[in-house]
Design an enzyme around this catalytic site. Sequence first.
Site, short mmCIF file in Angstrom:
data_model
loop_
_atom_site.label_atom_id
_atom_site.label_comp_id
_atom_site.label_asym_id
_atom_site.label_seq_id
_atom_site.Cartn_x
_atom_site.Cartn_y
_atom_site.Cartn_z
N GLY A 242 0.83 -1.20 0.00
CA GLY A 242 0.00 0.00 0.00
C GLY A 242 0.86 1.25 0.00
CG LEU B 231 2.11 4.55 5.45
CD1 LEU B 231 1.62 4.28 6.87
CD2 LEU B 231 3.18 5.63 5.47
N GLY B 232 3.62 1.04 2.79
CA GLY B 232 4.53 -0.06 2.48
C GLY B 232 5.41 0.24 1.30
NE ARG C 167 -5.22 -7.42 -4.78
CZ ARG C 167 -5.90 -6.31 -4.97
NH1 ARG C 167 -5.49 -5.44 -5.90
NH2 ARG C 167 -6.98 -6.03 -4.26
CE LYS D 225 -1.35 7.96 13.20
NZ LYS D 225 -0.55 6.88 12.62
CG ASN E 182 -5.14 7.55 13.04
OD1 ASN E 182 -4.70 8.53 12.47
ND2 ASN E 182 -4.47 6.42 13.11
#
Length: 320
Positions: free
Chosen positions: A18, A20-21, A41, A194, A198
């Site tokens: 994603g 951040l990854g 995937r 956090k 959020n």
Amino acid sequence: MTHPLATTGIRLAIIGPGALGTLFAARLALAGAPLLLLDYRQERAHALQRDGIRLRDAAGEQHVHLTVTADPQALGEVDAALVLVKAYRTEEIAETLAAHLPAHAVALTLQNGLGNVETLQLHLGQDRVFGGTTAQGAFLESPGVVRDMGAGPITVGSPCGQADARLDDLCQALLLAGFAVSITCDLPAALWQKAILNAAINPVGALTRLRNGQLAAHLPSRKLMVAAAREAHAVARALGVAVEAQDWAARLQAICQATAPNINSMLQDVLRGRRTEIDAINGAIVRAAEHLQQPAPINHTLCCLVQAVEQGYAEAATLT
């Protein structure tokens, strides 16, 4: 030229392609870290392996080639896994890590939400899991093309609050890749801090479709964010978590203004018609409040509204 991380010896797996990854994988690879990016995937993993990652920021674009695989057996060669998948996939990833990581390897989760550390510990053991938070901004423009939306601090720690050389090694790798990292001896407080932020910003942005700066500019969205934060903070304190009392209105205003162009991760999911992390953020706060027999109507309402939006994806699909 020898990259600084080429001599550290720590072999990393980034779990999840994603926003951040992809960002973490690109920056660590540019710093010379021996790493792999694990996708779930097969087709996308092949494309990323072939084409590499494009990292975009204010200075321009860098093209990064690295090892990308969908084969979890590759985890047998790493020393640490950096978990950056959506919170609703933590259980699945924990099972994969438990089956394929070497016995000495550890995991560090920087995911959103509450409960990720505990889920990983159930599968890996109490002493092999570290947790943390990041305010690093990232936007995935398309698979393998990520925009760095601005630096944000990373806070990491051990659930037991003790120093650990394995965590020091992970911090060193992140520092050499240009991330701002600090270690806390009170991980629960950091995670709840956090989660509170959020719980205030993410669902309000997702429901209104406003960028962070726009959230700060409008009184109704500001009032709703502050109410959610105060309520979540009261739950944390009732649980005995040492989250410091603060002026939540000023704190949220400062964060939203500092990240004004950002589309928060929950809004990104809504815009793409994907499942959000609402259950691990506001949902987790509501469940904690219910356990305490303490009301949390603001977080409950935000949770229900975002879940209704998610249900709308499926309903809309049946109308087309």
